[in-house]
Write a protein that holds these residues in place. Structure first.
Motif: not given
Lengths: 339, 339
Positions: A81-109
Motif C-alpha cells: 500500500r505504501t507503494n500504491l500510495s506513491d503511484l496514486a500521488a503521481m496520478g497513476a493507476a496500479p498495474y503490477a509489482y515486483t517483490l524482493v524478500t530477504a528473510l532470515p532462516k527463522t522465518v518459516g512457512e
C-alpha cells in the motif's frame, strides 16, 4: 529471478527458494501474463502508446519500518500500500509489482503463508498482480521491497513541483490517525476506548492508498504527494519543489472521530497528528477554479477532500501553520526528518 | 521514494537520507529525464509502441552474495551486472534501473562514495541510468537490490522454454572462471600464478554481462538464460522449461587460459567449472540452420559463441554430460540447488 551467491550449495532444507516461489508466490503472478509464470529471467510487458509507466520503490525493514511481531498479512498490506500510495500521488493507476524478500532462516512457512495471503487479498482489492522478484536469505532482520508499476496518460503525471502561489492546498481522508496509532503501538499513548484504539492502530497497519481518487487528479491537481513524513513536513516538500511557501490552517485539518476523541484539547497530541507520518493520504494543490470539480470528484469517489490552506509567494518550502483563530502555531517539529 | 517508518525522527546525523541521495545518487539519475531528478514520488517513462519492457530484480546480501569487505565498487558492479545479464538473457537492451539500499549505520560515506562511483562507471559502460529507488537503514548486513528495465522488440523476448529437440546448445565466453575464483576467495584453492589468480577473481567480482550480444539473439535463439547456478544446472532449467533433455559435451565447454591452467588434469576442478555458478554467460539454444548466422554474430560482436551440445526428446530437464570420448561423466552435483 535469481541472485549470485557466495555461500555454497545449501540442500536439505524443507522447502528451498524454488519450492517457496512455487507454493507462495507463483499463484500471485497467475493473473499477469507478463510475469511469464515467474519461470523466466524477467517479466515482459508493453505500455499502451498513449500512456506512460510510473515506477516507484519502497523498502521496509523489521524493527525500522514495522514491528518484527506484526502480523505478516499486515506487513504485506503495508508494503504494497505504501507503494500504491506513491503511484496514486503521481496520478497513476496500479498495474503490477515486483517483490524482493530477504528473510532470515527463522522465518518459516507459517509467516510466508500469511504474508502471501496478505499480498493476495490486496492484489484483488487494488487490481494489481505480481510480475516477478527475487527471494534471498539474510542473517539480519526481515527486509522487503516492492517496485510498483502504474499507468498514467502520457504527460499527465502529477509532479510534486507544480504548485503555484494562489493554489489551494487539499488533503484527502483524515490526518494523524497513524501517528497516534504509532504512539499506542509504542505504549506511550493510552487509549481506553477500544474502538478508537482499534481504528488508530488499523490506520497505522493498513493505510488506505487513494488509488481511485489519485488517477482522477490528472489535469486537476497542480502538485501532489502522499503524506508519509507528516502533514507539515510533506507540505514543506511540495512547497520546496514548487518554489513557494504555504499557509496551513490547522483548524481545517480533517480528523477522524477516533483522533478527535484522543486529541481532545491536548496541543501536544494535536501537534503529533499534524507532524506524524504514515497517513498515506494525498496532499495536493489546485487552482481556485478547480474547487467545484474537486467537490464533485470527492462525492463521486466517496473520498473526503478538504481544503486546508493555500500557497503563496515566499521562501521555498516555508510552511506557516495557523490555529483556528489565525494565530501562528508553534510546532516542536515539522515531522520526520530525512536531512 | 520514501518508506514508512516505525522508529522516530532521527536527527543530528552527519548526512541524512536526503543528503545522501543528493550527494551520491542524484548525479546518477541526471541522464534520465524519467527519473524526475529523484525529486518526485516515482519515475515516469514511456515505452515505444513497437517495443516491450523487460523487468528483472536481483538482490544481494553481504555475507551471502558477496563478502562484507569486498570493494564497494565491485559490489556495485556485480549488483548491476547480474541484473543486466538477466536482461541480456531475454534479448533486451539495457534502459534504466531502480536501486534499494538497506545499510547499517556503520556504513560511512567512503563506502557510499565507492559504491556510487562503481555504479556511475557501469552506467556509462552499459548505457543505463538510475531512475529511482529507496534507501533505508538496517540493523543487519548490507542488503541491496536492483530492478533493471530493458527494451525488446514486441513479442521478441527470448524465453527459457523455447528449446526444441534437435536444437544446438551454445554458450558465450568461457565457463568456470567465477567458480574457481570463488574457491580462491574462500582460500580453498591455491593459485600460484598471479595473473591467472587475478583473472579468475576478476570474473567473480566483475562478471561481463552479454548486453551487446543478447539483444541480437532475438529471432535467432529459441531458448536462453544466463549461467548463474552453474552450467549443468542452468541447462537443466532450460530443458525443464522446454520439456526436453540435453546432452552436454563437456570436452567442448570453452575454458579461459586461466581456468585451463588451474584445472589441469584434475577432474574435481573440472567438475567445479561445469557446476559452479556466477559465470553470467548466456546459455542458449538455436536451430541447426542458425549456425552460420551465430558465427557471423560472434565475429561481429567479438563475443565467443561455442556449441557445447544439443537438445533431444527425453525426460524434461535431464542433462547427460559426456566427456571428450563420449562417455558419461559423473558429476558430484549439478550446481547451485534452489530446491
Amino acid at each position: 529471478m535469481t541472485s549470485p551467491k557466495t555461500a555454497r550449495a545449501d540442500t536439505g532444507k524443507p522447502l528451498g527458494e524454488f519450492g517457496r516461489i512455487d507454493r507462495y508466490f507463483r499463484p500471485l503472478a497467475s493473473g499477469f501474463p507478463g510475469a511469464r509464470g515467474l519461470a523466466d529471467d524477467a517479466a515482459v510487458f508493453g505500455v499502451p502508446p498513449d500512456q506512460e509507466l510510473v515506477v516507484t520503490t519502497d523498502a521496509m525493514v523489521a524493527g525500522v519500518h514495522f514491528f518484527p511481531d506484526d502480523a505478516p498479512g499486515d506487513i504485506a498490506a503495508k508494503l504494497l500500500r505504501t507503494n500504491l500510495s506513491d503511484l496514486a500521488a503521481m496520478g497513476a493507476a496500479p498495474y503490477a509489482y515486483t517483490l524482493v524478500t530477504a528473510l532470515p532462516k527463522t522465518v518459516g512457512e507459517e509467516w510466508l503463508a500469511g504474508f502471501a495471503a496478505g499480498l493476495g487479498e490486496d492484489q484483488a482489492r487494488f487490481g494489481i498482480a505480481l510480475a516477478g522478484g527475487d527471494s534471498v536469505s539474510t542473517s539480519g532482520p526481515i527486509t522487503l521491497s516492492v517496485t510498483a508499476f502504474g499507468l498514467v496518460p502520457k504527460g499527465g503525471a502529477v509532479p510534486r513541483w507544480g504548485g503555484r502561489p494562489g493554489d489551494r492546498v487539499y488533503v484527502t481522508g483524515s490526518i494523524g490517525d497513524a501517528a497516534l496509532g504509532l504512539e499506542i503501538a509504542y505504549g506511550t499513548l493510552e487509549v481506553a476506548d477500544d474502538s478508537a484504539r482499534a481504528a488508530l492502530l488499523g490506520r497505522l497497519r493498513r493505510p488506505d492508498p487513494r488509488t481511485t481518487l489519485g488517477p482522477r487528479l490528472v489535469g486537476l491537481a497542480t502538485g501532489c504527494l502522499d503524506v508519509s513524513d507528516g502533514l507539515v513536513a510533506d507540505l514543506g516538500h511540495l512547497c520546496e519543489e514548487s518554489g513557494c511557501a504555504a499557509v496551513l490552517e490547522s483548524g481545517r485539518v480533517p480528523l477522524s472521530n477516533a483522533a478527535r476523541s484522543v486529541i481532545g484539547d491536548d496541543p501536544a497530541r494535536f501537534a503529533m497528528a499534524l507532524t506524524g507520518g504514515d497517513d498515506y493520504e494525498l496532499l495536493f494543490t489546485a487552482a481556485e477554479h478547480a474547487a467545484p470539480a474537486l467537490a464533485a470528484l470527492s462525492a463521486e469517489t466517496s473520498v473526503p477532500v478538504t481544503a486546508i490552506g493555500h500557497l503563496l509567494e515566499g521562501p521555498a518550502g516555508e510552511v506557516t501553520v495557523t490555529d483556528a483563530q489565525g494565530r501562528i502555531l508553534d510546532l516542536p517539529t515539522r515531522g520526520w526528518d530525512h536531512f
